[in-house]
Scaffold this motif. Sequence first.
Motif, PDB file in Angstrom:
ATOM      1  N   ALA A   1      96.848  84.423  68.663  1.00  0.00           N
ATOM      2  CA  ALA A   1      97.970  83.864  68.074  1.00  0.00           C
ATOM      3  C   ALA A   1      98.033  82.384  68.036  1.00  0.00           C
ATOM      4  O   ALA A   1      98.085  81.887  69.212  1.00  0.00           O
ATOM      5  N   THR A   7      97.148  87.744  65.100  1.00  0.00           N
ATOM      6  CA  THR A   7      98.041  87.534  66.193  1.00  0.00           C
ATOM      7  C   THR A   7      97.981  88.783  67.210  1.00  0.00           C
ATOM      8  O   THR A   7      98.988  89.019  67.865  1.00  0.00           O
ATOM      9  N   THR A  59     106.168  81.215  68.555  1.00  0.00           N
ATOM     10  CA  THR A  59     105.095  80.990  67.512  1.00  0.00           C
ATOM     11  C   THR A  59     105.895  79.907  66.338  1.00  0.00           C
ATOM     12  O   THR A  59     107.174  80.007  66.082  1.00  0.00           O
ATOM     13  N   ASP A  82      99.223  79.659  68.195  1.00  0.00           N
ATOM     14  CA  ASP A  82     100.524  79.129  68.337  1.00  0.00           C
ATOM     15  C   ASP A  82     100.488  77.434  68.574  1.00  0.00           C
ATOM     16  O   ASP A  82      99.756  77.053  69.413  1.00  0.00           O
ATOM     17  N   ASP A  91      98.272  75.921  66.848  1.00  0.00           N
ATOM     18  CA  ASP A  91      98.242  76.262  65.651  1.00  0.00           C
ATOM     19  C   ASP A  91      97.006  75.522  64.777  1.00  0.00           C
ATOM     20  O   ASP A  91      96.754  74.397  64.944  1.00  0.00           O
TER      21      ASP A  91
END
Length: 468
Positions: free
Chosen positions: A356, A341, A259, A358, A164
């Motif tokens: 994404a 995403t 996520t 994550d 992330d």
Amino acid sequence: MLTPPTVLPNKLFGPAHFAETSYYFEGGLRKVRPYYFDFRTYCKGRWVGRSLLHVFSTEFRAQPLAYYRAAARAGRLRLNEEPVRDLDIVLKNNDFLRNTVHRHEPPVTAQPIQILVEDDEVVVVDKPSSLPVHPCGRFRHNTVIFILGKEHDLKELHTIHRLDRMTSGVLMFAKTAEVSKRIDEQVRERQLEKEYVCRVVGEFPEHEVVCEEPILVVSYKVGVCRVDPKGKFCKTIFQRLSYNGKTSVVKCLPRTGRTHQIRVHLQYLGHPIVNDPIYNMEAWGPHRGKGGKIDKTDEELLKALVEEHRSKQSLDVLGISEEDLSSGAENTDCGDSSDCTKSAQADPVSESSCPAEDTEDPKGDTEDPKGDTKDPEGNDVAARLLNSDSNLETLEKHKELGSCENQEGQMGEKGSEEKDPLCMECKITRRDPSPKELVMFLHALRYKGAQFEYCSKMPEWAMEDWEE
């Protein structure tokens, strides 16, 4: 963003992409000089038979129609490589649209990317917080991929997993497709062990805690998830490492990859990460979402989160802008969206798709975006600025800024331009985030596979003697 003519799974960035602009450092931040860039797409099926004006007015509402009219006059809109002068032109199947924009990127921390390991097979780095891995939304040059290419001459890297944007720590890249495929197989067979460390609110239990609450994506644009019975199965194991009387340092072992899994599970347990800019906010209510109790609809929650950051002038910490919020659809295609995403590999030219980003998912937990957040006043302000005679007169004097001869989005020798007469972002003064605001206390400490194990140092905020 745009859907490119062809998306290749490992299409690579090169010198032309890196040369689009340059970095500078200020106040503990890494900043990117504004630059010109092309967003490109083929005509979508639902656009066929509709006018360009109608498409802009219904699907690309982050900018007012006055902007697109001015952009057409400046030669920045091209249809099948011919300048568009009349927005009433009706689109046909396979029409190719090019939109040249003046691009501003949010600042990130000036903390350097530390290379932990580099050999013939992999590059392993310690990623600072606030940096996305791939070009995504408003980020392109302020990403791990671009910084490694521009400053370390590390190109043609293949993503093995992602972190992330606000998460720091161990990040792996393969140097060849063969190595990437081999490690991907380990990921699919759940042979990859991941260990994170974080600092959370309050006194976390001393005993091991296992959380298996399902997680549902609330909004792809803002990047918000929550525990919900309709969500996907998740499992995270937590173990407290230390407690200083106010906050606890916790080891996290995610067994699935959803996520924001670690962050959402900690919020559910009543111990959100101390400085989490999403899951430790007042918008979740007096208990900050503990036990999944929110007492708001998803729409009310998103509005409250956005308003809380707007009041603090910290939308950039969410990775979004006012322009993103005024977009009429969550998944737009002409340079108006921050949706990150859609796929695991962005196209290096158009950035039509974004990873994404994550915290735990090795290849992204992606679904079709459905939510929407609007700012009804955003377009009015832009329209007033664009419709002023002085701005349009300035634009006419600088028509060369609209030229678009370079396939890679550069403007000849004007690849980086500080000011642009059409750009609304150039007319807005924004507060820079402080370096402290760009750090979240969640760190990927260790990644272990069948034939490898990579670790980073424990971050300062995770030390037992650290003072808040």
